[in-house]
Design an enzyme around this catalytic site. Structure first.
Site, PDB file in Angstrom:
ATOM      1  N   SER A 249       0.841  -1.191   0.000  1.00  0.00           N
ATOM      2  CA  SER A 249       0.000   0.000   0.000  1.00  0.00           C
ATOM      3  C   SER A 249       0.884   1.253   0.000  1.00  0.00           C
ATOM      4  O   SER A 249       1.742   1.400  -0.862  1.00  0.00           O
ATOM      5  CB  SER A 249      -0.957  -0.052   1.195  1.00  0.00           C
ATOM      6  OG  SER A 249      -1.944   0.942   1.107  1.00  0.00           O
ATOM      7  N   ASP A 474      -8.244  -3.747  -7.133  1.00  0.00           N
ATOM      8  CA  ASP A 474      -7.886  -3.111  -5.865  1.00  0.00           C
ATOM      9  C   ASP A 474      -8.559  -1.746  -5.750  1.00  0.00           C
ATOM     10  O   ASP A 474      -8.483  -0.928  -6.669  1.00  0.00           O
ATOM     11  CB  ASP A 474      -6.367  -2.959  -5.792  1.00  0.00           C
ATOM     12  CG  ASP A 474      -5.849  -2.566  -4.420  1.00  0.00           C
ATOM     13  OD1 ASP A 474      -6.532  -1.799  -3.715  1.00  0.00           O
ATOM     14  OD2 ASP A 474      -4.758  -3.025  -4.057  1.00  0.00           O
ATOM     15  N   HIS A 503      -6.827  -5.876  -1.096  1.00  0.00           N
ATOM     16  CA  HIS A 503      -5.697  -4.961  -0.948  1.00  0.00           C
ATOM     17  C   HIS A 503      -4.604  -5.668  -0.154  1.00  0.00           C
ATOM     18  O   HIS A 503      -4.777  -6.017   1.010  1.00  0.00           O
ATOM     19  CB  HIS A 503      -6.179  -3.713  -0.212  1.00  0.00           C
ATOM     20  CG  HIS A 503      -5.165  -2.616  -0.160  1.00  0.00           C
ATOM     21  ND1 HIS A 503      -4.589  -2.077  -1.284  1.00  0.00           N
ATOM     22  CD2 HIS A 503      -4.632  -1.935   0.895  1.00  0.00           C
ATOM     23  CE1 HIS A 503      -3.762  -1.112  -0.938  1.00  0.00           C
ATOM     24  NE2 HIS A 503      -3.765  -1.015   0.373  1.00  0.00           N
TER      25      HIS A 503
END
Length: 541
Positions: A249, A474, A503
């Site tokens: 991320s 995502d 994710h």
């Protein structure tokens, strides 16, 4: 609104719930050509190319000190919740790398030693879980907990986590009283009137002012490039010549910036669920793009719920499930559930479904119970826990860091007209997260500290091949971000999980991906071309 924090779901939901008060977010087998810990010339050159020559020299000084001092590994403090054999220590870094002899802060680091033979060991694997504002200290538990996905890699690497600057135990910053931060607002993030918008603007401005009042001295230095410099000092303190890194991320953007500033200091790097590093994307546009992607993944979840109507009884079509969602929102707006769960709390709870496949079943189950007459289950799941003092402190701190880093990394629009126009337009077609996300980021419009120009992420001499992993659906980091980083990092390889959307991909069971992650970390092996993998298994009730 970025986060990963796998293994910290409760904190993630607390952060999301409490931040919506404004409604009404691997490894290091280090490579510095380090003799006594100095930073190699290519790194300093890369810093100079980005107009950060002074900071580059400061990194050389800080890294040399760290290499000489090392890390005094000890048993972790009892209240950190990190049991033996995990060890903890500290790495000292300057607040401002342009003034390396000025004010210093300590960064908390931890490790679990590799499980293989001395001959199998390849160094340290340093991890960042995302955020900004996420703590990586839970990463060594993947060794001590004998995580099946990481058994092979654990033989070769020490697993190292750290609290980035401002986070947790690393000179934590704050923007408001934690107990006030988590109190339920009950307000609907979707404004009905101009007065609703003005109320949210006032809250955002007050939050920004609170950040300045409580943490103003740190705010100018809460940037991704400074965290990347901290990462290089950690590398030196570990005694590693080159860094092995796993970022998820927001951690992918940290990795992209590190690879740009310190290309010759990398050995291997995996970035998973990628933030688009384009300057034009950081961070205002990134959050608008999220709104579109969240709507798409929300619809994926509704389709899945409808396909399991025999289990959840929420409708046999996406439209039927959406209708029940809108009914729930309207009910909570008129009379907050249990007196504490309004639309803001509902959005922050339900958003975990488009974030993570692991949330599909529990969120649908709780929703189903509510429709069947059990309101308590939903209140228990979505309401803030005011009694969890420690958790609320962590949640407030994580949100403060999220806001501080995103606001400091780039110049944000200051015109309310632009914010209003862009979010009103998006909300028409992508209503699930648009206004909630806008209010979360609006403090950046009145930020009380310097805002910087993002690093131009690109390949420099010495950058090794990077492994990029991304799912096509995502929501938090839309797929084009991985494609853009792949283009920017020459020689990188992209693994695409087609049709999936959870994710954080490397933590899921998908042999097509897991085997390639192992091969890269253990042997440096990459496919001769990019790879497309079938999706991991769909959740089942």
């Amino acid at each position: 609104m970025y986060s990963q924090w796998r293994g910290q779901a409760d904190l993630r939901h607390t952060v999301a719930k409490s931040r919506l008060w404004a409604l009404g977010s691997a490894g290091a087998l280090v490579t510095a050509t380090l003799i006594a810990g100095t930073v190699s010339a290519p790194a300093a050159v890369a810093e100079a190319r980005h107009g950060t020559g002074g900071a580059g020299h400061g990194v050389e000084i800080a890294a040399a000190r760290a290499a000489k001092k090392g890390i005094d590994w000890q048993a972790c403090p009892d209240d950190w919740g990190l049991a033996k054999p995990i060890q903890c220590g500290w790495v000292t870094v300057p607040v401002d790398y342009a003034r390396p002899y000025g004010k210093q802060i300590r960064l908390a680091v931890d490790r679990a030693g590799s499980t293989g033979t001395p001959q199998e060991r390849q160094g340290a694997l340093v991890y960042n879980p995302g955020g900004p504002g996420g703590s990586g200290l839970s990463f060594p538990r993947r060794i001590t907990g004998k995580s099946a996905l990481w058994t092979k890699v654990a033989k070769a690497y020490d697993f190292v986590g750290f609290d980035p600057r401002g986070v947790g135990h690393s000179a934590p910053i704050s923007c408001m009283d934690p107990q006030e931060f988590v109190k339920a607002p009950k307000a609907d993030p979707v404004p009905d009137t101009g007065a609703d918008k003005n109320a949210q603007r006032k809250l955002a401005r007050e939050y920004a002012e609170g950040c300045g009042e409580r943490s103003g001295a740190m705010l100018p230095y809460m940037t991704t490039p400074n965290t990347a410099r901290d990462l290089d000092v950690i590398r030196a303190a570990l005694g590693e010549r080159r860094l092995n890194y796993l970022g998820v991320s927001y951690g992918t953007y940290l990795g992209a910036v590190y690879g740009t500033l310190f290309p010759g200091h990398l050995r291997r790097m995996i970035v998973d669920s990628v933030v688009d590093p384009a300057r034009s994307n950081i961070w205002y546009q990134a959050n608008l793009n999220q709104d579109i992607a969240f709507e798409g993944r929300w619809k994926d979840w509704e389709d899945w719920v409808a396909s399991h109507d025999a289990d959840f009884h929420l409708g046999t079509t996406r439209a039927a499930v959406q209708d029940k969602w809108l009914q729930l929102r309207a009910t909570a707006k008129k009379h907050p559930l249990g007196g504490v769960v309004g639309p803001a709390e509902l959005i922050s709870y339900f958003q975990s479904a488009p974030y993570y496949d692991s949330s599909w079943v529990p969120v649908a189950t709780t929703f189903s119970k509510y429709v069947a007459g059990d309101t308590k289950a939903l209140v228990d799941a979505a309401a803030p826990d005011l009694a969890d003092t420690a958790g609320n402190i962590r949640a407030e701190n994580s949100n403060a860091v999220y806001t501080a880093v995103e606001c400091a990394d780039a110049h944000w629009p200051t015109s309310w007209h632009k914010w209003d126009r862009d979010n009103t337009r998006l909300n028409r077609d992508y209503p699930f997260m648009t206004w909630a996300n806008a209010w979360m980021n609006l403090p950046c419009a009145t930020w009380p500290a310097r805002q910087h120009t993002p690093v131009e992420v690109r390949t420099h001499r010495g950058l090794p091949p990077v492994l990029i992993v991304q799912s096509t659906r995502d929501a938090a980091t839309p797929y084009p971000g991985a494609v853009d980083l792949h283009r920017r990092f020459k020689g990188s390889r992209l693994i695409t999980e087609e049709g999936a959307g959870s994710h954080g991909v490397t933590g899921l069971v998908n042999p097509c991906i897991n085997d390639r992650v192992d091969a890269y970390l253990l042997k440096g092996t990459l496919d001769s071309a990019d790879v497309t993998c079938a999706p991991h298994a769909t959740p089942e009730p």
